[in-house]
Design a protein around this motif. Sequence first.
Motif, mmCIF file in Angstrom:
data_model
loop_
_atom_site.group_PDB
_atom_site.id
_atom_site.type_symbol
_atom_site.label_atom_id
_atom_site.label_comp_id
_atom_site.label_asym_id
_atom_site.label_seq_id
_atom_site.Cartn_x
_atom_site.Cartn_y
_atom_site.Cartn_z
ATOM 1 N N GLY A 1 0.771 -1.230 0.000
ATOM 2 C CA GLY A 1 0.000 0.000 0.000
ATOM 3 C C GLY A 1 0.803 1.280 0.000
ATOM 4 N N GLY A 2 2.112 1.193 0.081
ATOM 5 C CA GLY A 2 2.915 2.409 0.037
ATOM 6 C C GLY A 2 2.870 3.040 -1.344
ATOM 7 N N GLY A 3 3.421 4.241 -1.445
ATOM 8 C CA GLY A 3 3.459 4.908 -2.729
ATOM 9 C C GLY A 3 3.795 6.376 -2.581
ATOM 10 N N SER A 4 3.606 7.092 -3.659
ATOM 11 C CA SER A 4 3.892 8.529 -3.687
ATOM 12 C C SER A 4 2.594 9.306 -3.815
ATOM 13 C CB SER A 4 4.810 8.852 -4.857
ATOM 14 O OG SER A 4 6.059 8.210 -4.716
ATOM 15 N N VAL A 5 2.406 10.281 -2.933
ATOM 16 C CA VAL A 5 1.193 11.087 -2.947
ATOM 17 C C VAL A 5 1.553 12.550 -2.734
ATOM 18 C CG1 VAL A 5 -0.275 9.202 -2.120
ATOM 19 C CG2 VAL A 5 0.817 10.746 -0.470
ATOM 20 N N GLN A 6 0.564 13.396 -2.866
ATOM 21 C CA GLN A 6 0.733 14.821 -2.605
ATOM 22 C C GLN A 6 0.320 15.130 -1.162
ATOM 23 O OE1 GLN A 6 1.868 17.216 -4.913
ATOM 24 N NE2 GLN A 6 2.378 15.404 -6.126
ATOM 25 N N ALA A 7 0.863 16.209 -0.645
ATOM 26 C CA ALA A 7 0.484 16.659 0.697
ATOM 27 C C ALA A 7 -1.025 16.857 0.774
ATOM 28 C CB ALA A 7 1.209 17.949 1.049
ATOM 29 N N GLY A 8 -1.604 16.390 1.855
ATOM 30 C CA GLY A 8 -3.042 16.472 2.029
ATOM 31 C C GLY A 8 -3.801 15.236 1.585
ATOM 32 N N LYS B 1 1.603 14.707 5.222
ATOM 33 C CA LYS B 1 2.537 15.821 5.128
ATOM 34 C C LYS B 1 3.859 15.305 4.585
ATOM 35 C CE LYS B 1 0.675 17.466 9.559
ATOM 36 N NZ LYS B 1 1.041 17.817 10.963
ATOM 37 N N PRO B 2 4.678 16.183 4.023
ATOM 38 C CA PRO B 2 5.995 15.742 3.564
ATOM 39 C C PRO B 2 6.803 15.074 4.680
ATOM 40 C CG PRO B 2 5.489 17.869 2.621
ATOM 41 C CD PRO B 2 4.374 17.560 3.581
ATOM 42 N N ASP B 3 6.631 15.515 5.917
ATOM 43 C CA ASP B 3 7.348 14.914 7.042
ATOM 44 C C ASP B 3 6.929 13.473 7.303
ATOM 45 O OD1 ASP B 3 7.701 17.867 9.211
ATOM 46 O OD2 ASP B 3 8.815 17.164 7.466
ATOM 47 N N VAL C 1 5.666 11.686 0.389
ATOM 48 C CA VAL C 1 4.666 12.738 0.313
ATOM 49 C C VAL C 1 5.331 14.000 -0.226
ATOM 50 C CG1 VAL C 1 2.923 14.056 1.559
ATOM 51 C CG2 VAL C 1 3.517 11.737 2.318
ATOM 52 N N SER C 2 4.838 14.476 -1.331
ATOM 53 C CA SER C 2 5.397 15.665 -1.970
ATOM 54 C C SER C 2 4.577 16.895 -1.602
ATOM 55 C CB SER C 2 5.410 15.489 -3.480
ATOM 56 O OG SER C 2 6.151 14.357 -3.848
ATOM 57 N N SER C 3 5.262 18.009 -1.487
ATOM 58 C CA SER C 3 4.570 19.263 -1.137
ATOM 59 C C SER C 3 4.004 19.946 -2.364
ATOM 60 C CB SER C 3 5.553 20.206 -0.440
ATOM 61 O OG SER C 3 6.659 20.464 -1.283
#
Length: 119
Positions: free
Chosen positions: A8-15, A85-87, A117-119
């Motif tokens: 379930g991991g991956g790359s998403v945007q903040a929020g 959040k990016p953190d 998580v990208s800002s």
Amino acid sequence: QVHLTESGGGSVQAGDSLSLSCAASGGTFSSSAWFRQAPGKVRELVAAIRWSGGDPWYGDVAKGRFTIARDLVKRTMYLQMNKLKPDDSAIYYCAAGWGIKLESDYDYWGQGTQVTVSS
């Protein structure tokens, strides 16, 4: 011996939201948890849950945003992460064992899944 497999991991945007799963096979345990480790940082406990029931435990990073749950029949644990959040970017590990708050409470570990998580 307990074998844990995260997904379930991956790359998403903040929020955004993301849901992690951890399927357990073999062996026995009484509690499980999600940890995370970001580059250059120590591994930290995000959330933990006893499979017999009771209130889950959440670290400060998770309170109000993340929810841990488990499915006894499927022997699967979940981490629903909202308002990311990016953190929050880190490798997330699931763990199984016999305690709750200490890393040493957990005898079995998954291979980890990357969350970015990208800002």
